[in-house]
Scaffold this motif. Sequence first.
Motif, short mmCIF file in Angstrom:
data_model
loop_
_atom_site.label_atom_id
_atom_site.label_comp_id
_atom_site.label_asym_id
_atom_site.label_seq_id
_atom_site.Cartn_x
_atom_site.Cartn_y
_atom_site.Cartn_z
N LYS A 404 31.27 93.13 25.21
CA LYS A 404 30.35 93.17 24.07
C LYS A 404 31.12 92.80 22.83
CE LYS A 404 28.20 97.55 25.58
NZ LYS A 404 26.81 97.48 25.85
N VAL A 405 30.40 92.30 21.83
CA VAL A 405 31.04 92.12 20.53
C VAL A 405 30.02 92.46 19.44
CG1 VAL A 405 30.51 89.62 20.34
CG2 VAL A 405 32.49 90.56 19.15
N TRP A 406 30.50 93.17 18.42
CA TRP A 406 29.66 93.44 17.26
C TRP A 406 30.13 92.57 16.11
CZ3 TRP A 406 30.95 97.15 20.75
CH2 TRP A 406 29.92 97.97 21.24
N LEU A 407 29.18 91.95 15.43
CA LEU A 407 29.50 91.17 14.24
C LEU A 407 28.90 91.93 13.06
CD1 LEU A 407 28.58 87.58 15.52
CD2 LEU A 407 30.69 88.86 15.84
N ARG A 408 29.73 92.24 12.07
CA ARG A 408 29.24 93.08 10.98
C ARG A 408 29.63 92.52 9.63
NH1 ARG A 408 31.83 97.36 14.08
NH2 ARG A 408 30.28 98.14 15.54
N TRP A 409 28.85 92.89 8.66
CA TRP A 409 29.15 92.57 7.27
C TRP A 409 28.81 93.79 6.44
CZ3 TRP A 409 31.25 90.12 3.41
CH2 TRP A 409 30.65 90.10 2.15
N ASP A 410 29.76 94.20 5.59
CA ASP A 410 29.49 95.32 4.70
C ASP A 410 29.74 94.84 3.28
OD1 ASP A 410 29.52 97.55 3.14
OD2 ASP A 410 30.58 98.81 4.62
N PRO A 411 28.68 94.71 2.46
CA PRO A 411 28.86 94.15 1.12
C PRO A 411 29.77 95.01 0.24
CG PRO A 411 26.61 94.98 1.39
CD PRO A 411 27.27 95.05 2.73
N GLU A 412 29.79 96.31 0.52
CA GLU A 412 30.65 97.16 -0.32
C GLU A 412 32.13 96.90 -0.07
OE1 GLU A 412 29.45 101.30 -0.22
OE2 GLU A 412 27.44 100.55 -0.76
N VAL A 413 32.46 96.63 1.18
CA VAL A 413 33.86 96.34 1.52
C VAL A 413 34.13 94.84 1.33
CG1 VAL A 413 35.63 96.65 3.31
CG2 VAL A 413 33.66 98.16 3.24
N GLY A 414 33.07 94.05 1.48
CA GLY A 414 33.21 92.60 1.30
C GLY A 414 33.92 91.91 2.46
N LYS A 415 33.80 92.51 3.67
CA LYS A 415 34.51 91.93 4.83
C LYS A 415 33.55 91.64 5.97
CE LYS A 415 38.95 94.11 4.04
NZ LYS A 415 39.91 95.10 4.47
N VAL A 416 33.87 90.58 6.69
CA VAL A 416 33.20 90.29 7.96
C VAL A 416 34.06 90.90 9.06
CG1 VAL A 416 32.41 88.48 9.53
CG2 VAL A 416 32.31 88.11 7.06
N VAL A 417 33.41 91.55 10.01
CA VAL A 417 34.14 92.24 11.09
C VAL A 417 33.69 91.69 12.43
CG1 VAL A 417 34.58 94.49 12.16
CG2 VAL A 417 34.18 94.35 9.69
N VAL A 418 34.65 91.39 13.29
CA VAL A 418 34.35 91.03 14.68
C VAL A 418 35.01 92.11 15.54
CG1 VAL A 418 34.70 89.32 16.51
CG2 VAL A 418 34.20 88.56 14.17
N ASP A 419 34.16 92.89 16.20
CA ASP A 419 34.62 94.11 16.85
C ASP A 419 34.30 94.02 18.35
OD1 ASP A 419 34.97 96.65 17.80
OD2 ASP A 419 33.71 97.64 16.29
N ARG A 420 35.35 93.94 19.17
CA ARG A 420 35.12 93.88 20.62
C ARG A 420 35.13 95.29 21.24
NH1 ARG A 420 38.69 88.75 22.75
NH2 ARG A 420 40.39 90.23 22.33
N GLY A 421 35.04 96.33 20.38
CA GLY A 421 35.06 97.71 20.89
C GLY A 421 36.49 98.17 21.10
N SER A 422 36.66 99.48 21.37
CA SER A 422 37.99 100.07 21.60
C SER A 422 38.99 99.64 20.54
CB SER A 422 38.54 99.68 22.98
OG SER A 422 37.58 99.78 23.96
N SER A 423 38.55 99.61 19.29
CA SER A 423 39.42 99.28 18.12
C SER A 423 39.99 97.87 18.17
CB SER A 423 40.60 100.26 17.99
OG SER A 423 40.14 101.55 18.01
#
Length: 491
Positions: A404-423
């Motif tokens: 699985k992969v989660w793609l995230r954006w948080d405007p407060e942090v201003g970062k795009v995150v690609v998260d394959r789980g388990s840190s």
Amino acid sequence: MVLIRITFLLVVCHVGITYTTSIPRNYEKAKIELEEYIEAKKKDIDLRFKPLYHVAPPVGWMNDPNGFSYHNGEFHLFYQFYPYDSVWGPMHWGHVSSPNLVNWKQLPTALLPEEEQCFSGSAISQEDKLTLMYTGRVAADVDPYFNETQYLAFSDDGINFYKYEGNPVLARAPNGSPEFRDPKVWMYENNYYVVIGSQTTDKRGRVLLYKSSDMKSWEFLSVLGESNGDMGYMWECPDFFELDGKFVLLMSPQGLLPQEDRYKNTHQTGYIIGEFSYHTNEFIHEVSFQEIDFGHDFYAATTTEANGKRYLVAWFSMWDEPHPEDVDGWAGMATIVRELSIVGDRIIMKPVEQIETLRAEILIDSNIEPGQVLEFGKAVEIFINSDISQKLDLLLEGREGDSKVWLRWDPEVGKVVVDRGSSDIRQVEWSPIESQTWRIFLDSSSMELFCGEGEVVFSSRVYALGGWRFTNESNQSLQIKAYDLKRGVPE
Ligand code: FRU
């Protein structure tokens, strides 16, 4: 050892190069046997994770893309190849070609190892001739028991390659370092230039520049870049080119220590922007090293130029990481080709335009609500428009499981995150320079995310069984357009 040689000698002259080669008969026989082996072995490959539009080896292992070039109206791409197992082994050069950088045809293996392993290198096209310059890695009697030297091979038909009889053409680094590899050759005003990755005597990575009038005898010119101590112990796969009025030194340093969000992979690929003069051979660094892709699996990138455009492709895997496809009889693939440009102090990467020709049907073109789930096939292109003043959270996973992969954006942090789980996270700041759209390319075991104009790109392997499931885990509705993509590479 006396080699039985086919008696014809080839003597070819063009723009200053004269080659004399002869083709050992047992080398020819080995080539034929290898192709027979590959054909037979292909039947055993499990295709569940095999890409539909990314270049991958027919069987066995691939790492770096090599010899990326435009020749007689076709693009050629070679790759580090070990046909006999899905792990790294004595290096061959695999070979594919394409009219448009998206539809690839498998060609016979271009180089087989003999006394030398055929490590990474480049190609130069001149009239009807395609010449390869690569590192011949040879065994040595003394510690570290190897030496890296530079070899030539050439072809009149773009398919069959003959090694030059006078190899090696460059036997030693100026300081005698055995780490001396991955020549990238180009031509400027009737001279050949090559950059080669190497190491200082106290084990700092560096890139060397050489010049030649015939590709056979080379003059050392300068050091284009060198680690000051915290930029790694070896700079692999250098490339050096002009882009939008600047010069770019692209390379893959080994040994950078992780720093917050940066340098999280085993090794990195990135670039330095500067000014260069062919009179002084000095490369003045203006913007220091930055990574070119922020995903989990991206290395040994290389470029070529055609029709005024600079194209890049990279190995879409990583050293010393699991390659889950290896149990299926193959391992490693290449990224999609990207077109480069400079905006401000960085390179932006866009998917090559012709990738649109892979589009089959439109799967969806509408808003999807929070919590809504979409199901796709194995090869998909997705555009996502969202309100980036709010959080964005997408889950991509196999319809029949696996990773699985989660793609995230948080405007407060201003970062795009690609998260394959388990840190297993990669993240980086994003401030859109224009477009705020995300464009995602999914294949059977990969995800490439292009943010905005391509100012932030992530390439990560994600293994999706049975096609893709997409879940909008955000609190906002998203505007989605997705296309099913056609096959671009052979099975
Ligand atoms: C980079 C690299 C190159 C070398 C090749 C060997 O991934 O280590 O420096 O030529 O792979 O396969």
